[in-house]
Every structure is written in structure tokens, then in C-alpha cells.
Design a protein around this motif. Structure first.
Motif, PDB file in Angstrom:
ATOM      1  N   GLN A 153       0.825  -1.208   0.000  1.00  0.00           N
ATOM      2  CA  GLN A 153       0.000   0.000   0.000  1.00  0.00           C
ATOM      3  C   GLN A 153       0.860   1.260   0.000  1.00  0.00           C
ATOM      4  OE1 GLN A 153      -2.646  -0.453   3.314  1.00  0.00           O
ATOM      5  NE2 GLN A 153      -4.192  -1.511   2.078  1.00  0.00           N
TER       6      GLN A 153
ATOM      7  N   THR B   5       2.138   1.671  -3.575  1.00  0.00           N
ATOM      8  CA  THR B   5       1.109   2.174  -4.489  1.00  0.00           C
ATOM      9  C   THR B   5       0.727   3.614  -4.163  1.00  0.00           C
ATOM     10  OG1 THR B   5      -0.615   1.133  -3.148  1.00  0.00           O
ATOM     11  CG2 THR B   5       0.137  -0.083  -5.075  1.00  0.00           C
TER      12      THR B   5
ATOM     13  N   SER C  91      -4.140  -2.042  -8.695  1.00  0.00           N
ATOM     14  CA  SER C  91      -5.105  -2.657  -7.772  1.00  0.00           C
ATOM     15  C   SER C  91      -6.229  -3.389  -8.494  1.00  0.00           C
ATOM     16  CB  SER C  91      -5.689  -1.602  -6.834  1.00  0.00           C
ATOM     17  OG  SER C  91      -6.418  -0.653  -7.572  1.00  0.00           O
TER      18      SER C  91
ATOM     19  N   ARG D  19      -9.149   2.654  -4.866  1.00  0.00           N
ATOM     20  CA  ARG D  19      -8.939   2.752  -3.422  1.00  0.00           C
ATOM     21  C   ARG D  19      -8.868   4.219  -3.021  1.00  0.00           C
ATOM     22  NH1 ARG D  19      -9.256  -2.367  -1.130  1.00  0.00           N
ATOM     23  NH2 ARG D  19      -8.412  -3.844  -2.619  1.00  0.00           N
TER      24      ARG D  19
END
Length: 120
Positions: free
Chosen positions: A20, A23, A78, A83
Motif C-alpha cells: 500500500q 502504491t 489494484s 482505493r
């Protein structure tokens, strides 16, 4: 460290904070790229100073290009799931470069004024 949670259907979800973070960093970079695109479109707008049609066209093109970039980005990182931290990262990257450009412009203006005073 991976965290495992259960979603509403009872399936186990794995959350990898390092992934995470990576990204999110990529989303910051995407926001920076989008700011550079914004600068290019702003330059095109300045070339056609009084063209309201050019302003509309460049704004619409900018929105379409940025939307497409974000869509492709979200599919790559993703699996097409948008997200919230990707949206926030992209906005922060854009705003960070906007802020930096304002700071540098102010510094260059101040420097130019000091040089002009010395030349007079």
C-alpha cells in the motif's frame, strides 16, 4: 507484516502495508505527472489568450486524459479497484507540485527584483 481481515461474505482479505505504501507513492507520482500535464495545457491556453473555446477544449481534454491515466493506473496497481488512498495520493501529488511551483515562482520573482534593483 500482513494483516488478515474477514470481509462481509466471510472471505479472508490480506492487507500488505508495504504494498500500500508503494502504491501510494506511485499515486503521488501520478499526481505530479498530472500537474505537468496541467502546466502544458495552461501553456496552450496562454498561446490562445482570448479563445474561450480553447479554454473549454483544453479543460475537457485535461479531465479526460487525467481520468484515463487514473483508470489505467488503478487497473495496473489494484486490479481496477479504486482505493481511497490512491485518490488521496494522486490529489496530494498534484497539490504538492502546485505548491512547489508557487514557492519557486515567488522566489524567482523576488530574485529578479533584487537583480533589477542592483542593475539600476
Amino acid at each position: 507484516m500482513k494483516v488478515q481481515l474477514k470481509n462481509f461474505s466471510g472471505e479472508t482479505m490480506r492487507i500488505d502495508p508495504l504494498n500500500q505504501l508503494l502504491t501510494f507513492s506511485l499515486a503521488l507520482a501520478l499526481g505530479a505527472v498530472q500537474f505537468i500535464l496541467y502546466s502544458v495545457f495552461a501553456l496552450i491556453r496562454k498561446l490562445f489568450r482570448n479563445g474561450i473555446a480553447v479554454c473549454w477544449i483544453t479543460d475537457i481534454l485535461f479531465c479526460l486524459v487525467c481520468s484515463l491515466l487514473f483508470l489505467v493506473f488503478s487497473f495496473i496497481v489494484s486490479a481496477g479497484q479504486v482505493r481511497l488512498y490512491l485518490v488521496i495520493g494522486t490529489l496530494l501529488g498534484f497539490l504538492l507540485l502546485l505548491w512547489l511551483s508557487c514557492v519557486f515562482r515567488a522566489l524567482f520573482r523576488r530574485r529578479r527584483k533584487n537583480v533589477e534593483k542592483k542593475l539600476q
